[in-house]
Enzyme design. Sequence first.
Site, PDB file in Angstrom:
ATOM      1  N   HIS A 108      40.296 -10.803  78.120  1.00 40.60           N
ATOM      2  CA  HIS A 108      40.330 -12.103  77.463  1.00 40.60           C
ATOM      3  C   HIS A 108      41.656 -12.331  76.745  1.00 40.60           C
ATOM      4  O   HIS A 108      42.428 -11.406  76.489  1.00 40.60           O
ATOM      5  CB  HIS A 108      39.162 -12.244  76.486  1.00 40.60           C
ATOM      6  CG  HIS A 108      39.167 -11.268  75.343  1.00 40.60           C
ATOM      7  ND1 HIS A 108      38.971  -9.926  75.505  1.00 40.60           N
ATOM      8  CD2 HIS A 108      39.333 -11.463  74.009  1.00 40.60           C
ATOM      9  CE1 HIS A 108      39.008  -9.317  74.334  1.00 40.60           C
ATOM     10  NE2 HIS A 108      39.230 -10.232  73.407  1.00 40.60           N
ATOM     11  N   GLU A 159      43.736 -10.124  66.686  1.00 41.09           N
ATOM     12  CA  GLU A 159      42.811  -9.016  66.483  1.00 41.09           C
ATOM     13  C   GLU A 159      43.561  -7.730  66.123  1.00 41.09           C
ATOM     14  O   GLU A 159      44.336  -7.218  66.924  1.00 41.09           O
ATOM     15  CB  GLU A 159      41.982  -8.776  67.746  1.00 41.09           C
ATOM     16  CG  GLU A 159      41.214  -9.993  68.231  1.00 41.09           C
ATOM     17  CD  GLU A 159      40.527  -9.747  69.563  1.00 41.09           C
ATOM     18  OE1 GLU A 159      40.470  -8.573  70.000  1.00 41.09           O
ATOM     19  OE2 GLU A 159      40.072 -10.713  70.182  1.00 41.09           O
ATOM     20  N   TYR A 170      36.092   4.350  71.595  1.00 43.62           N
ATOM     21  CA  TYR A 170      35.859   2.919  71.782  1.00 43.62           C
ATOM     22  C   TYR A 170      35.646   2.688  73.265  1.00 43.62           C
ATOM     23  O   TYR A 170      36.444   3.155  74.092  1.00 43.62           O
ATOM     24  CB  TYR A 170      37.054   2.132  71.249  1.00 43.62           C
ATOM     25  CG  TYR A 170      36.934   0.634  71.453  1.00 43.62           C
ATOM     26  CD1 TYR A 170      35.846  -0.066  70.937  1.00 43.62           C
ATOM     27  CD2 TYR A 170      37.903  -0.073  72.150  1.00 43.62           C
ATOM     28  CE1 TYR A 170      35.737  -1.428  71.114  1.00 43.62           C
ATOM     29  CE2 TYR A 170      37.802  -1.444  72.325  1.00 43.62           C
ATOM     30  CZ  TYR A 170      36.710  -2.119  71.814  1.00 43.62           C
ATOM     31  OH  TYR A 170      36.592  -3.469  71.997  1.00 43.62           O
ATOM     32  N   HIS A 229      44.219  -8.823  76.840  1.00 42.32           N
ATOM     33  CA  HIS A 229      43.820  -7.438  76.630  1.00 42.32           C
ATOM     34  C   HIS A 229      42.396  -7.248  77.120  1.00 42.32           C
ATOM     35  O   HIS A 229      41.713  -8.208  77.496  1.00 42.32           O
ATOM     36  CB  HIS A 229      43.949  -7.025  75.155  1.00 42.32           C
ATOM     37  CG  HIS A 229      43.176  -7.872  74.195  1.00 42.32           C
ATOM     38  ND1 HIS A 229      43.526  -9.157  73.859  1.00 42.32           N
ATOM     39  CD2 HIS A 229      42.055  -7.601  73.468  1.00 42.32           C
ATOM     40  CE1 HIS A 229      42.679  -9.647  72.980  1.00 42.32           C
ATOM     41  NE2 HIS A 229      41.759  -8.726  72.734  1.00 42.32           N
ATOM     42  N   HIS A 285      28.041  -9.698  78.440  1.00 41.97           N
ATOM     43  CA  HIS A 285      28.525  -9.094  77.200  1.00 41.97           C
ATOM     44  C   HIS A 285      28.753 -10.217  76.197  1.00 41.97           C
ATOM     45  O   HIS A 285      29.561 -11.110  76.433  1.00 41.97           O
ATOM     46  CB  HIS A 285      29.837  -8.343  77.485  1.00 41.97           C
ATOM     47  CG  HIS A 285      30.380  -7.596  76.315  1.00 41.97           C
ATOM     48  ND1 HIS A 285      30.263  -6.228  76.177  1.00 41.97           N
ATOM     49  CD2 HIS A 285      31.055  -8.019  75.217  1.00 41.97           C
ATOM     50  CE1 HIS A 285      30.843  -5.839  75.060  1.00 41.97           C
ATOM     51  NE2 HIS A 285      31.331  -6.918  74.455  1.00 41.97           N
ATOM     52  N   HIS A 293      46.407  -7.140  68.967  1.00 46.88           N
ATOM     53  CA  HIS A 293      46.512  -8.114  70.053  1.00 46.88           C
ATOM     54  C   HIS A 293      46.552  -9.488  69.400  1.00 46.88           C
ATOM     55  O   HIS A 293      45.525  -9.978  68.908  1.00 46.88           O
ATOM     56  CB  HIS A 293      45.338  -7.986  71.009  1.00 46.88           C
ATOM     57  CG  HIS A 293      45.186  -6.611  71.587  1.00 46.88           C
ATOM     58  ND1 HIS A 293      44.150  -5.772  71.253  1.00 46.88           N
ATOM     59  CD2 HIS A 293      45.975  -5.929  72.454  1.00 46.88           C
ATOM     60  CE1 HIS A 293      44.279  -4.627  71.903  1.00 46.88           C
ATOM     61  NE2 HIS A 293      45.389  -4.697  72.634  1.00 46.88           N
TER      62      HIS A 293
END
Length: 427
Positions: free
Chosen positions: A328, A334, A343, A364, A285, A358
């Site tokens: 991460h 963010e 989502y 998260h 990803h 976050h």
Amino acid sequence: MTDLHYLTGFGNQHSCEAVPGALPIGRNSPQRAPHGLYAELLSGSAFTAPRADNQRTWMYRRRPSVVVGGYAPLAHAHWKSGAAEGDCASPDPLRWGPTPLQGDGDFVDGLRSYAVNGEVGIQGMAALAYVAHRSMGRRALVNADAEMLLVPQQGRLLVTTELGRLEVAPGSIALLPRGLAFKVDPLDVPARGYVCENHGAALRLPELGPIGSNGLANPRDFEAPVAWFETEEGAYEIVKRYGGKLWRATQAHSPFNVVAWHGNLAPYRYDTARFMTINTVSFDHPDPSIFTVLTSPSDTPGWANVDFVIFPPRWMVAEDTFRPPWYHRNVMSEFMGLVLGQYDAKPEGFKPGGASLHNSHVPHGPDTEAFDKASGAELTPHKLDQTLAFMFETRWPLKPTSWALKGAPLETTYASCWQGLKDEFKA
């Protein structure tokens, strides 16, 4: 609205006139401007900024902006800017349900700051929600502290600016330069969405680097309005954001009286469906930076004052890969919102019209449901469709406001979405 017309190209040198002959030829400020108009310059950068970074627009208007009454303070309980107006930056992940649609105010009345950082007019940003139930009428807003990025979530907007009008629907965005007068009227009531108030360097297209000359947001897909002026007579209330506070004054004429203009400092709208998504065609990803639409750089290369990132419909084809975002702890902070659909990292808990925060190095990632589903999914190509999420990403921690912590629909049990992740280690 069928009488709206647009010029294309982000940052281009545009020129247009609502009345033939209103635009001077060969000089910016002739001794007498055509048709008895006044020449007025709006600068978006210092006069001596490098040519590639210099932003300015010449306007030819029926009356100059100096014709306005004195300003007096205007109270607004929920529009906050700058780190000093936020609570302590939280080490907890925060999430809010959809902003309630109750109320009867206009766009300005319905602004609510979620989180703030930086210093007003110099650096940083603020993330806001808006709910608009009625037109601004004979009222205009000038934000002298920041440019404003509007992200509609529900209901179309008619954005009237000094340089012309833009119709903006959910799925599109509007970028309004610092210092430009505008008003926002909902074409569908109530209208709801998000705002990024950018106090730093002006938002621009990101560099493409190894991607090459094509990809992400194409400059030609950004649309600026053509010259238009209001003919209805009567007084206007001018609301100005200045020094982190609101002020109001009254003038006897419309601020939307620009008959012609030329320059490269303009409001824009952009349809996110035109974003050329870059994604993996092998494995893993990729970093979310490949979804950056616009960026406001800071004095540290690569550490943006604020990035505007979208997560649009796209094909997922990565092999032997956990396809949703990984867990991460990001050095950047963010703030996320959801325009429509689901989502993929939070299929049920994150709702359209809601938001999450976050902060820097707050862990998260996918909730338990998303992790379990993605870990066992058959890895055939499939398309994430009917979805649009976005992120305001900033180098400084965002401080939630008192409204975000006490008045907004804060989900106090948000962190429980990860409690089902068990120790599955097998020696």
